[in-house]
Design an enzyme around this catalytic site. Structure first.
Site, PDB file in Angstrom:
ATOM      1  N   ASP A  89       0.874  -1.175   0.000  1.00 42.18           N
ATOM      2  CA  ASP A  89       0.000   0.000   0.000  1.00 42.18           C
ATOM      3  C   ASP A  89       0.913   1.227   0.000  1.00 42.18           C
ATOM      4  OD1 ASP A  89      -2.102  -1.743   0.314  1.00 42.18           O
ATOM      5  OD2 ASP A  89      -2.652  -1.070   2.323  1.00 42.18           O
ATOM      6  N   HIS A 146       4.974  -7.459  -0.034  1.00 42.19           N
ATOM      7  CA  HIS A 146       4.627  -8.737  -0.656  1.00 42.19           C
ATOM      8  C   HIS A 146       5.228  -8.812  -2.057  1.00 42.19           C
ATOM      9  CE1 HIS A 146       1.316  -9.886   2.303  1.00 42.19           C
ATOM     10  NE2 HIS A 146       1.684  -8.663   2.682  1.00 42.19           N
ATOM     11  N   SER A 250       8.785   3.295   5.059  1.00 37.26           N
ATOM     12  CA  SER A 250       9.770   3.858   4.159  1.00 37.26           C
ATOM     13  C   SER A 250       9.338   3.735   2.714  1.00 37.26           C
ATOM     14  CB  SER A 250      11.132   3.194   4.391  1.00 37.26           C
ATOM     15  OG  SER A 250      12.128   3.867   3.689  1.00 37.26           O
TER      16      SER A 250
END
Length: 284
Positions: A89, A146, A250
């Site tokens: 995200d 992921h 980050s």
């Protein structure tokens, strides 16, 4: 000097690693008063809700780190059928072609692909004139990373460096930001050629970890270190499967070889993306 430039200039003066490691100690604390105080202040400030996470109550997190790296419910982020999906995200800072060895950071700022990947020209060569995507994770985002596609791990490189913030203001003002900050470079063999997935550290990012090796930063030592994986010990990680996480957030940089993938036309700089969203398709 503008206020933005002044704030960036301060980052050159403060003890970046000392501050980050100190925050890391607090984030790892399992003292109930400390953890719950910081969790609730953070959640209120960034308007974080737990509706799509496995833990549904702030009081059930044992530490701030547990809260920050909270796991999602199994169906919270469907994985698109497209060949390449977003690994996180976040917000796309930049994406597009790699110009030889140069990656675009912001107006007036490029940085070296070779330096980003740890300084070895031979390792960087496959990605020359390829394509890249830089995705920034804000404090309110989900902070597990992921796989954008299925890959077999080829090597992992820890690269020591600075810990500048990676927000938009710093990106506009610090030369070579992503090739200067501490980072973990993961290179995978995929059906689309080699793929580099770079986890970039930042101010108050207490650690970066991977699912196969655990915590990589903070390390002992000030030189790059490479782990090589052969056919027998190389983990294969499926598309959409977790591969790592930031303990405080980050940026992720993705790089692919030339003529391997094409980014979705609907995605550009400043686009918001979610884990599993269609990011690119194969050109092979």
């Amino acid at each position: 000097m503008s206020l933005e430039k002044f704030k960036v200039a301060l980052q050159y003066l403060v003890p970046q690693h000392l501050i980050s490691r100190f925050i890391g100690k607090i984030a790892a604390s399992r003292n109930k008063f400390i953890s719950q105080t910081f969790i609730r202040l953070f959640a209120k400030n960034y308007q974080i809700q737990l509706k799509d996470t496995q833990v549904q109550k702030f009081s059930e997190f044992a530490s701030f780190n547990d809260f920050f790296t909270r796991a999602l419910l199994p169906d919270a982020r469907p994985i698109a059928d497209t060949e390449i999906v977003s690994p996180v995200d976040g917000e796309v800072s930049q994406l597009g072609p790699i110009d030889g060895d140069a990656i675009f950071q912001a107006k007036g700022h490029n940085y070296s692909l070779t330096q980003l990947l740890g300084g070895d020209e031979e390792n960087a060569q496959p990605f020359h004139n390829g394509v890249f995507s830089t995705i920034y994770l804000s404090p309110s985002d989900y902070h597990r990373i992921h796989m954008p596609c299925t890959g077999k791990l080829k090597r992992m490189v820890y690269v020591p460096g600075k810990l500048f913030s990676v927000n938009q203001a710093t990106t506009r003002n610090v030369d070579g930001l992503f090739a200067r900050n501490e980072r973990v470079v993961c290179v995978f063999d995929t059906e689309y050629g080699e793929m580099a997935l770079v986890l970039v550290g930042a101010m108050i990012v207490a650690s970066i970890e991977t699912t196969w090796a655990g915590v990589i930063t903070p390390p002992a030592g000030k030189r790059p270190f490479t782990w090589h994986y052969n056919h027998d010990n190389a983990p294969v990680i499926e598309k959409g499967q977790e591969m790592g996480r930031f303990k405080l957030g980050s940026t992720v940089v993705l790089a692919f070889e030339p003529d391997a993938i094409e980014f979705d036309a609907a995605i550009g700089a400043a686009s918001k993306v979610t884990l599993g969203q269609a990011l690119a398709s194969s050109t092979k």
